[in-house]
Design an enzyme around this catalytic site. Structure first.
Site, PDB file in Angstrom:
ATOM      1  N   ARG A  88       3.118 -15.213  15.708  1.00 36.77           N
ATOM      2  CA  ARG A  88       3.627 -15.140  17.332  1.00 36.77           C
ATOM      3  C   ARG A  88       5.089 -15.015  17.192  1.00 36.77           C
ATOM      4  O   ARG A  88       5.724 -15.538  16.174  1.00 36.77           O
ATOM      5  CB  ARG A  88       3.058 -16.324  18.020  1.00 36.77           C
ATOM      6  CG  ARG A  88       3.668 -17.622  17.456  1.00 36.77           C
ATOM      7  CD  ARG A  88       2.761 -18.691  18.223  1.00 36.77           C
ATOM      8  NE  ARG A  88       3.283 -20.188  17.909  1.00 36.77           N
ATOM      9  CZ  ARG A  88       3.719 -20.545  16.626  1.00 36.77           C
ATOM     10  NH1 ARG A  88       3.096 -19.792  15.378  1.00 36.77           N
ATOM     11  NH2 ARG A  88       4.245 -21.672  16.560  1.00 36.77           N
TER      12      ARG A  88
ATOM     13  N   ASN B 266       0.930  -1.179  -0.004  1.00 36.17           N
ATOM     14  CA  ASN B 266       0.171  -0.012  -0.081  1.00 36.17           C
ATOM     15  C   ASN B 266       0.843   1.201  -0.020  1.00 36.17           C
ATOM     16  O   ASN B 266       1.854   1.260   0.801  1.00 36.17           O
ATOM     17  CB  ASN B 266      -0.878   0.067   1.117  1.00 36.17           C
ATOM     18  CG  ASN B 266      -1.910   1.174   1.280  1.00 36.17           C
ATOM     19  OD1 ASN B 266      -1.577   2.438   1.350  1.00 36.17           O
ATOM     20  ND2 ASN B 266      -2.999   0.743   0.823  1.00 36.17           N
TER      21      ASN B 266
ATOM     22  N   HIS C 276      -3.338  -1.586   4.672  1.00 38.27           N
ATOM     23  CA  HIS C 276      -4.502  -1.467   5.500  1.00 38.27           C
ATOM     24  C   HIS C 276      -5.594  -2.446   5.860  1.00 38.27           C
ATOM     25  O   HIS C 276      -5.489  -3.183   4.762  1.00 38.27           O
ATOM     26  CB  HIS C 276      -5.111   0.111   5.343  1.00 38.27           C
ATOM     27  CG  HIS C 276      -5.784   0.066   3.884  1.00 38.27           C
ATOM     28  ND1 HIS C 276      -5.166   0.718   2.840  1.00 38.27           N
ATOM     29  CD2 HIS C 276      -6.919  -0.554   3.620  1.00 38.27           C
ATOM     30  CE1 HIS C 276      -6.265   0.506   1.776  1.00 38.27           C
ATOM     31  NE2 HIS C 276      -7.125  -0.261   2.280  1.00 38.27           N
TER      32      HIS C 276
ATOM     33  N   LYS D 266      -0.350  -7.827  14.577  1.00 35.35           N
ATOM     34  CA  LYS D 266      -0.219  -6.843  15.891  1.00 35.35           C
ATOM     35  C   LYS D 266       1.305  -6.457  15.711  1.00 35.35           C
ATOM     36  O   LYS D 266       1.923  -7.091  15.009  1.00 35.35           O
ATOM     37  CB  LYS D 266      -0.426  -7.903  17.097  1.00 35.35           C
ATOM     38  CG  LYS D 266      -1.915  -8.243  17.073  1.00 35.35           C
ATOM     39  CD  LYS D 266      -1.854  -8.943  18.381  1.00 35.35           C
ATOM     40  CE  LYS D 266      -3.441  -9.366  18.614  1.00 35.35           C
ATOM     41  NZ  LYS D 266      -3.669 -10.257  19.914  1.00 35.35           N
TER      42      LYS D 266
END
Length: 167
Positions: free
Chosen positions: A162, A83, A102, A148
């Site tokens: 993770r 993006n 996004h 995250k």
């Protein structure tokens, strides 16, 4: 600013990969032409050629407004989507079939785009979406889905990603 140094800033990071050298040279050139209104008008045909050849032909979406530090390395550049609001640091590696951008929020709006630090190695088939920050010296394993923040100096894998190990 040294014009030629700017255009060739990714050259040595892509040794023996002429396709990546060519793509990144053309990307840096389109960024130079995008800086001023007059060059946007004069070089409009180049913008269209870049879009047709690099984005549509080779399937590598590196928009002209994208912010990328020097030393970007592309491996197998097919199906690469980044993006235009994403920020990528210096000396990063992007591999094939990677999406960075996004995400659509529950209220119908779109989130911000990722900010990726320096020396980040992104594996094949990785999806990095949302208003997140990825620290410096991170390795993202192939097929990971990163939604995250990722701290510096670690390796992440999986869906959702993770932390596998910290350096």
């Amino acid at each position: 600013m040294n014009f030629f140094a700017y255009l060739f800033q990714d050259w040595s990071a892509n040794r023996q990969n002429f396709k990546a050298q060519l793509v990144l040279f053309l990307f840096r050139l389109v960024q130079v032409f995008n800086r001023y209104i007059i060059t946007k008008i004069i070089f409009f045909p180049y913008f269209m050629l870049y879009r047709f050849w690099i984005e549509w032909g080779w399937g590598i979406e590196l928009p002209r407004k994208l912010t990328i530090g020097k030393g970007l390395s592309l491996y197998h550049g097919q199906a690469l989507v980044v993006n235009k609001s994403t920020i990528i640091g210096e000396n990063c590696v992007l591999r094939n079939s990677t999406t960075i951008g996004h995400k659509k929020l529950a209220d119908g709006n779109f989130s911000g785009c990722p900010r990726i630090g320096d020396n980040v190695d992104i594996g094949a088939n990785v999806c990095i979406i949302g208003d997140i920050t990825i620290g410096d010296n991170v390795i993202i394993g192939a097929g990971s889905v990163v939604v995250k923040d990722v701290p510096a100096d670690c390796m992440v894998v999986g869906n959702p990603a993770r932390i596998l190990e910290k350096k």
